[in-house]
Scaffold this motif. Structure first.
Motif, PDB file in Angstrom:
ATOM      1  N   PHE A  53     -13.692 -16.055  53.995  1.00 36.54           N
ATOM      2  CA  PHE A  53     -14.369 -17.232  54.527  1.00 36.54           C
ATOM      3  C   PHE A  53     -15.346 -16.775  55.597  1.00 36.54           C
ATOM      4  O   PHE A  53     -15.014 -16.024  56.507  1.00 36.54           O
ATOM      5  CB  PHE A  53     -13.387 -18.303  55.028  1.00 36.54           C
ATOM      6  N   GLN A  81     -10.974 -23.860  61.201  1.00 34.85           N
ATOM      7  CA  GLN A  81     -10.990 -23.210  59.889  1.00 34.85           C
ATOM      8  C   GLN A  81     -10.132 -21.941  59.914  1.00 34.85           C
ATOM      9  O   GLN A  81      -9.324 -21.710  59.006  1.00 34.85           O
ATOM     10  CB  GLN A  81     -12.421 -22.868  59.480  1.00 34.85           C
ATOM     11  N   THR A 153     -17.214 -19.974  51.646  1.00 35.63           N
ATOM     12  CA  THR A 153     -16.044 -19.171  51.296  1.00 35.63           C
ATOM     13  C   THR A 153     -16.261 -18.561  49.924  1.00 35.63           C
ATOM     14  O   THR A 153     -16.656 -19.246  48.978  1.00 35.63           O
ATOM     15  CB  THR A 153     -14.759 -20.018  51.329  1.00 35.63           C
ATOM     16  N   PHE A 165     -17.434 -21.676  47.703  1.00 39.29           N
ATOM     17  CA  PHE A 165     -17.337 -22.992  48.321  1.00 39.29           C
ATOM     18  C   PHE A 165     -18.500 -23.088  49.306  1.00 39.29           C
ATOM     19  O   PHE A 165     -18.535 -22.335  50.302  1.00 39.29           O
ATOM     20  CB  PHE A 165     -16.015 -23.160  49.072  1.00 39.29           C
ATOM     21  N   TYR A 166     -19.464 -23.975  49.020  1.00 35.94           N
ATOM     22  CA  TYR A 166     -20.635 -24.129  49.880  1.00 35.94           C
ATOM     23  C   TYR A 166     -21.306 -25.455  49.588  1.00 35.94           C
ATOM     24  O   TYR A 166     -21.519 -25.764  48.423  1.00 35.94           O
ATOM     25  CB  TYR A 166     -21.624 -22.993  49.641  1.00 35.94           C
ATOM     26  N   VAL A 168     -19.208 -25.901  53.238  1.00 35.51           N
ATOM     27  CA  VAL A 168     -17.812 -26.171  53.561  1.00 35.51           C
ATOM     28  C   VAL A 168     -17.774 -27.261  54.628  1.00 35.51           C
ATOM     29  O   VAL A 168     -18.328 -27.083  55.713  1.00 35.51           O
ATOM     30  CB  VAL A 168     -17.108 -24.896  54.075  1.00 35.51           C
ATOM     31  N   ASN A 174     -10.817 -26.425  54.446  1.00 37.28           N
ATOM     32  CA  ASN A 174     -11.280 -25.384  53.536  1.00 37.28           C
ATOM     33  C   ASN A 174     -10.138 -24.558  52.952  1.00 37.28           C
ATOM     34  O   ASN A 174     -10.110 -24.267  51.747  1.00 37.28           O
ATOM     35  CB  ASN A 174     -12.289 -24.495  54.253  1.00 37.28           C
TER      36      ASN A 174
END
Length: 187
Positions: A53, A81, A153, A165-166, A168, A174
């Motif tokens: 991440f 996070q 991530t 993952f964008y 986040v 997350n």
């Protein structure tokens, strides 16, 4: 707000600017990143499923964030996070993740303080030279003369990016989102 573990209710939501669209399927370059565990890590050489991440920066106790920090979409939330990945770490490993790392452009000494303060069970990696970020063109932004990573991530599968993952948001969910993905798509 001085409690960096809590997020304000009015944080702006980051929009998908397409800055990570090129990443899925990308084979990672050989890049050695120093870690808070005292070793260097080459993400391209790791076997199995790895979670990285990327976050802009963690704040320091009793030191204010840059002016306007909370108004920058996606900037605030690095501590929540990091703590969420700390709390999900054992579950991620139990579901086949071989390594979990946090990654920022902050120097290792700076990261070491936060890793100890938050009792993180995984290393934080430093890309303070921006070698890794520039080589794979990670999305960044500038504030107060610093170049920082936008929050995303990476799910890395045997040295290649399998999923991203964008953007986040919110940052404190997350780790749960990543764990849900890992459960849905086991290796």
């Amino acid at each position: 707000m001085n409690d960096w573990t809590q997020l304000p209710d009015d944080l702006p939501v980051p929009e998908d600017d397409g800055g990570a669209r090129h990443l899925p399927g990308l084979e990672l370059p050989i890049t050695r990143l120093p870690g808070t565990h005292g070793r260097t890590v080459d993400l391209s050489s790791l076997s199995g499923r790895v979670v990285v991440f990327c976050y802009p920066r963690t704040g320091e106790p009793n030191v204010p964030n840059p002016d306007g920090w909370d108004a920058i979409p996606g900037a605030r939330g690095c501590t929540p996070q990091s703590c969420a990945f700390r709390d999900a770490h054992a579950d991620l490993l139990a579901h086949g993740v071989s390594h979990v790392f946090g990654l920022s452009t902050q120097p290792t000494a700076y990261q070491r303080e936060v890793a100890e303060r938050l009792d993180l069970p995984y290393p934080l990696l430093s890309d303070h030279t921006l070698d890794f970020a520039s080589t794979i063109n990670l999305p960044t932004f500038r504030v107060d003369g610093m170049v920082l990573l936008k929050r995303l991530t990476l799910i890395i599968e045997d040295g290649a990016i399998g999923h991203v993952f964008y953007p986040v948001f919110p940052p404190h969910t997350n780790a749960a989102d990543v764990l849900g993905f890992i459960r849905r798509y086991p290796r």
